[in-house]
Motif scaffolding. Structure first.
Motif, PDB file in Angstrom:
ATOM      1  N   THR A  21       0.839  -1.195   0.000  1.00 44.12           N
ATOM      2  CA  THR A  21       0.000   0.000   0.000  1.00 44.12           C
ATOM      3  C   THR A  21       0.876   1.248   0.000  1.00 44.12           C
ATOM      4  N   VAL A  22       0.577   2.160  -0.909  1.00 47.53           N
ATOM      5  CA  VAL A  22       1.300   3.430  -1.021  1.00 47.53           C
ATOM      6  C   VAL A  22       0.382   4.550  -0.558  1.00 47.53           C
ATOM      7  N   GLY A  23       0.748   5.205   0.528  1.00 53.27           N
ATOM      8  CA  GLY A  23      -0.026   6.329   1.026  1.00 53.27           C
ATOM      9  C   GLY A  23       0.310   7.599   0.267  1.00 53.27           C
ATOM     10  N   ILE A  24      -0.702   8.375  -0.059  1.00 56.76           N
ATOM     11  CA  ILE A  24      -0.525   9.612  -0.822  1.00 56.76           C
ATOM     12  C   ILE A  24      -0.883  10.795   0.074  1.00 56.76           C
ATOM     13  N   VAL A  25       0.012  11.778   0.132  1.00 52.12           N
ATOM     14  CA  VAL A  25      -0.197  12.945   0.987  1.00 52.12           C
ATOM     15  C   VAL A  25      -0.052  14.221   0.166  1.00 52.12           C
ATOM     16  N   ASN A  80       0.306   4.417  10.260  1.00 56.32           N
ATOM     17  CA  ASN A  80      -0.506   3.314   9.744  1.00 56.32           C
ATOM     18  C   ASN A  80       0.388   2.158   9.286  1.00 56.32           C
ATOM     19  N   PRO A  81       0.304   0.983   9.941  1.00 54.75           N
ATOM     20  CA  PRO A  81       1.197  -0.129   9.585  1.00 54.75           C
ATOM     21  C   PRO A  81       0.911  -0.717   8.206  1.00 54.75           C
ATOM     22  N   GLU A  82      -0.271  -0.470   7.669  1.00 51.65           N
ATOM     23  CA  GLU A  82      -0.593  -0.978   6.330  1.00 51.65           C
ATOM     24  C   GLU A  82       0.086  -0.180   5.227  1.00 51.65           C
ATOM     25  N   VAL A  83       0.425   1.060   5.516  1.00 55.32           N
ATOM     26  CA  VAL A  83       1.074   1.916   4.518  1.00 55.32           C
ATOM     27  C   VAL A  83       2.571   1.604   4.505  1.00 55.32           C
ATOM     28  N   ARG A  84       3.083   1.195   3.348  1.00 57.14           N
ATOM     29  CA  ARG A  84       4.481   0.771   3.238  1.00 57.14           C
ATOM     30  C   ARG A  84       5.389   1.845   2.650  1.00 57.14           C
TER      31      ARG A  84
END
Length: 329
Positions: A21-25, A80-84
């Motif tokens: 998972t790629v978090g976008i900010v 968030n541990p799901e965001v890698r």
């Protein structure tokens, strides 16, 4: 090859693998949803799971929402541990509002690749100066959202592979301005943002660096002024080598009878260290390359130019899979 000097950043985030998972900010300027979704679609085609908060499209003047929203978004993505990995949607302006409010200890407690450029420079250098390897490279709405906007080779090799990376550039890709070789810590970013950090608690640190500098839409005399400012401030005293980006559209609007390279050489050649020009990372026409900040690197400026960087990520988990070109449907 063993590097002779220690890295500045000792915290290497886990490697990014397809399926992660790629978090976008959006820590700076506001963004458009269509551009965001186009970038997300490209990430999905590469095998990742893009993730963003609905508040990312909020607006406050020219910012991507309030200071509190943007700080909370960054905190959430790191925690968030799901965001890698975390990839910025765009730059623009506004990161300097966040630095006094960001809890550095909480961010460093959950290290993960953090990618961006332009106004994101101040976050990259701040995190690197606190020990985290960061990544100067493509952003979601500006690069992933357009065809051939990212350089897939460096994305995979630097972010997804826990080994040293080396690349030889042709003379058409990177020009040797002052020949020589040097070893140092790869570091830097957008020149105007680095100059703007001077005199603040977040001033960038250049000791023993291979300093990467890039910018966009700055006239040659403005590049001259910023380089001269940093020279007079003593920021180049222990720089081991310089690498410039494309310096996209950094020219007089009605033409000029000199080159930007000549302007750069007037200031930097007397330092007697290697200088290269044209590395495509940050503001580029196409194929935005990833550069790891905080790791040891060796630069050989000749014909051709070679850059070798030590591993920027730690071994990830899960079985590696083949990435797909983001431009393919």
């Amino acid at each position: 090859m063993a590097f002779r000097m220690p890295p500045r950043a000792t915290i290497r985030p886990p490697a990014l693998l397809p399926g992660d998972t790629v978090g976008i900010v959006a820590p700076a300027s506001n963004i458009d949803r269509p551009a965001l979704l186009a970038g997300c679609a490209a990430l999905e085609r590469m095998g990742y799971k893009p993730y963003f908060l609905e508040s990312i499209v909020e607006r406050d003047l020219y910012f991507a929402g309030s200071i509190e929203r943007r700080v909370a978004e960054l905190e959430h993505m790191f925690a968030n541990p799901e965001v890698r990995a975390i990839v910025c949607a765009r730059g623009g302006y506004g990161v300097n509002y966040l630095l006094p409010k960001l809890p550095i200890e909480k961010l460093l407690a959950n290290p993960k690749p953090f990618v961006g450029y332009s106004d994101i420079t101040v976050l990259l250098t701040w995190l690197t100066d606190h020990g985290l390897v960061t990544f100067h490279g493509p952003m979601v709405t500006k690069d992933f959202g357009r065809e051939y906007g990212i350089d897939l080779e460096t994305w995979m090799a630097v972010l997804g592979n826990a080994s040293d990376y080396e690349h030889t550039f042709s003379i058409d890709e990177v020009q040797p301005l002052v020949k020589g070789s040097a070893e140092g810590v790869l570091y830097g970013g957008c020149l105007s943002l680095l100059a703007a950090s001077m005199g603040t608690p977040y001033e960038f640190k250049t000791e023993d660096t291979i300093l990467f500098l890039e910018d966009v839409n700055e006239k040659p005399f403005q590049i001259d002024r910023m380089l001269r400012q940093l020279l007079l401030a003593g920021k180049f005293k222990t720089v081991r080598a310089f690498v410039f980006g494309e310096m996209l559209d950094c020219q007089q609007p009605h033409g000029q009878d000199y080159t930007l390279q000549e302007v750069i050489l007037r200031i930097l050649a007397p330092l007697g260290v290697p200088v290269a020009f044209g590395l495509s990372s940050g503001h580029v026409r196409a194929a935005n390359r990833v550069l790891p900040f905080g790791v040891c690197a060796k630069l050989e400026v000749g014909e051709p130019v070679r850059l070798r960087c030590e591993a920027a990520v730690a071994q990830g988990t899960g079985a590696p899979r083949i990435l797909k070109e983001p431009s393919k449907q």
